[in-house]
Design a protein around this motif. Structure first.
Motif, PDB file in Angstrom:
ATOM      1  N   THR A 182       0.785  -1.180   0.202  1.00 36.55           N
ATOM      2  CA  THR A 182       0.268  -0.012  -0.088  1.00 36.55           C
ATOM      3  C   THR A 182       0.846   1.116   0.011  1.00 36.55           C
ATOM      4  N   MET A 183       1.936   1.229   0.779  1.00 34.84           N
ATOM      5  CA  MET A 183       2.804   2.305   1.014  1.00 34.84           C
ATOM      6  C   MET A 183       3.721   2.314  -0.463  1.00 34.84           C
ATOM      7  N   THR A 184       3.814   1.282  -1.067  1.00 35.98           N
ATOM      8  CA  THR A 184       4.657   1.698  -2.452  1.00 35.98           C
ATOM      9  C   THR A 184       3.770   1.988  -3.398  1.00 35.98           C
ATOM     10  N   ARG A 185       2.342   1.556  -3.452  1.00 32.51           N
ATOM     11  CA  ARG A 185       1.612   2.299  -4.518  1.00 32.51           C
ATOM     12  C   ARG A 185       1.386   3.797  -4.141  1.00 32.51           C
ATOM     13  N   LEU A 231      19.984   9.940  -4.020  1.00 31.54           N
ATOM     14  CA  LEU A 231      19.224   9.670  -2.792  1.00 31.54           C
ATOM     15  C   LEU A 231      18.542  10.769  -2.482  1.00 31.54           C
ATOM     16  N   GLU A 232      18.661  12.026  -2.920  1.00 34.83           N
ATOM     17  CA  GLU A 232      18.030  13.320  -2.452  1.00 34.83           C
ATOM     18  C   GLU A 232      16.542  13.146  -2.704  1.00 34.83           C
ATOM     19  N   GLY A 233      16.122  12.319  -3.564  1.00 35.57           N
ATOM     20  CA  GLY A 233      14.664  12.237  -3.940  1.00 35.57           C
ATOM     21  C   GLY A 233      13.913  11.540  -2.653  1.00 35.57           C
ATOM     22  N   THR A 234      14.571  10.379  -2.233  1.00 29.64           N
ATOM     23  CA  THR A 234      14.000   9.695  -1.445  1.00 29.64           C
ATOM     24  C   THR A 234      14.061  10.377   0.326  1.00 29.64           C
ATOM     25  N   ALA A 241      10.003   1.866  -4.008  1.00 34.96           N
ATOM     26  CA  ALA A 241       9.623   2.763  -5.032  1.00 34.96           C
ATOM     27  C   ALA A 241      10.898   3.078  -5.761  1.00 34.96           C
ATOM     28  N   ASP A 242      11.918   3.379  -4.971  1.00 36.25           N
ATOM     29  CA  ASP A 242      13.338   3.911  -5.262  1.00 36.25           C
ATOM     30  C   ASP A 242      13.842   2.927  -6.052  1.00 36.25           C
ATOM     31  N   ALA A 301       6.525   0.207   7.416  1.00 31.13           N
ATOM     32  CA  ALA A 301       5.845  -0.140   6.005  1.00 31.13           C
ATOM     33  C   ALA A 301       6.136   0.955   5.313  1.00 31.13           C
ATOM     34  N   VAL A 302       6.084   2.209   5.861  1.00 34.87           N
ATOM     35  CA  VAL A 302       6.164   3.465   5.107  1.00 34.87           C
ATOM     36  C   VAL A 302       7.583   3.567   4.410  1.00 34.87           C
ATOM     37  N   LEU A 303       8.443   3.223   5.242  1.00 37.04           N
ATOM     38  CA  LEU A 303       9.793   3.255   4.831  1.00 37.04           C
ATOM     39  C   LEU A 303      10.108   2.010   3.644  1.00 37.04           C
TER      40      LEU A 303
END
Length: 254
Positions: free
Chosen positions: A12-15, A73-76, A109-110, A101-103
């Protein structure tokens, strides 16, 4: 909490992160194009490579692929700090959700973007004359080593982002990544450098990955036996920073 529940939360967090791509396509495109611009710049404008046997482009492309796994890495990091600033993470923490789960969603995604970037970079490498001579299995192994390094660097970035806490501090923290990238054998062999600098470069975890990848690709600068170091270094970094990041996440707002 069951494994299926944890996986569902992480997906869910990936989506959620992937949905951001559709809303911010320019940022995604810039992230993919920047390493290609660096490859072309070093290949055609700055290229030369003292002490390198064979074609410099065959030495450069694996180094640039490795460098790409360390940079960007700055985007993440910015996404994590923005969620902290806006209270989004506090809201997620108040929900019945698996810890971290958020991390994990952000990291998946990264990694998808990193894999896409690798495919684009290898395609550009073929256009400018680079070739992988080690076979398809060796090619997949090299890609695996590159993504493993990215995964380790990603969790270092997530941990540092939570320590920074604010998006405006990400740039200051990101500067720390540049010495790791350039004090490596991405652009030149350690033997062509001053003795002390060559020693530092040889011990850089990124250099181990670059050397192993060159060996698997059958490119100049590769040396047998570095695959073990290219696996061990990222695993050590993960063993340190993954639990630190999860622990820091659990302690937010406590």
């Amino acid at each position: 909490m069951s494994a299926a529940y944890v996986m569902s939360d992480c997906w869910t967090m990936t989506r959620r992160e992937l949905a951001h791509w559709a809303r911010q396509p320019v940022q995604v495109v810039v992230g993919l194009i920047f390493p290609i611009m660096m490859l072309l710049m070093f290949g055609y404008l700055v290229g030369g490579g003292r002490g390198i046997e064979g074609e410099y482009v065959d030495f450069l492309v694996p180094g640039m692929l490795t460098l790409t796994m360390v940079f960007g890495l700055e985007g993440t990091m910015t996404a994590v700090t923005q969620d902290l600033d806006k209270g989004v993470i506090d809201r997620f923490r108040s929900m019945p959700m698996a810890d971290g789960a958020v991390l994990v969603g952000r990291s998946v995604a990264d990694m998808l973007q990193s894999a896409t970037g690798l495919l684009l970079m290898t395609g550009v490498g073929y256009v400018i004359g680079w070739r992988a001579h080690g076979g398809f299995g060796a090619f997949l192994g090299a890609m695996g080593l590159l993504l493993l390094l990215r995964f380790a660097m990603l969790w270092i970035g997530i941990h540092l982002a939570m320590i920074a806490g604010r998006a405006e501090l990400v740039q200051a923290v990101q500067i720390l990544v540049w010495p790791i990238g350039f004090l490596s054998n991405a652009f030149a062999v350690p033997e062509s450098m001053p003795g002390w600098l060559g020693t530092v470069v040889a011990w850089n975890p990124m250099s181990a990955t670059a050397t192993a990848v060159r060996d698997l690709f059958g490119n100049p600068g590769g040396e047998p036996g570095h695959v073990v170091a290219a696996v061990v270094w990222p695993l050590v970094l993960l063993a340190v920073f993954f639990p630190l990041a999860v622990r820091k996440f659990r302690r937010l707002s406590v």
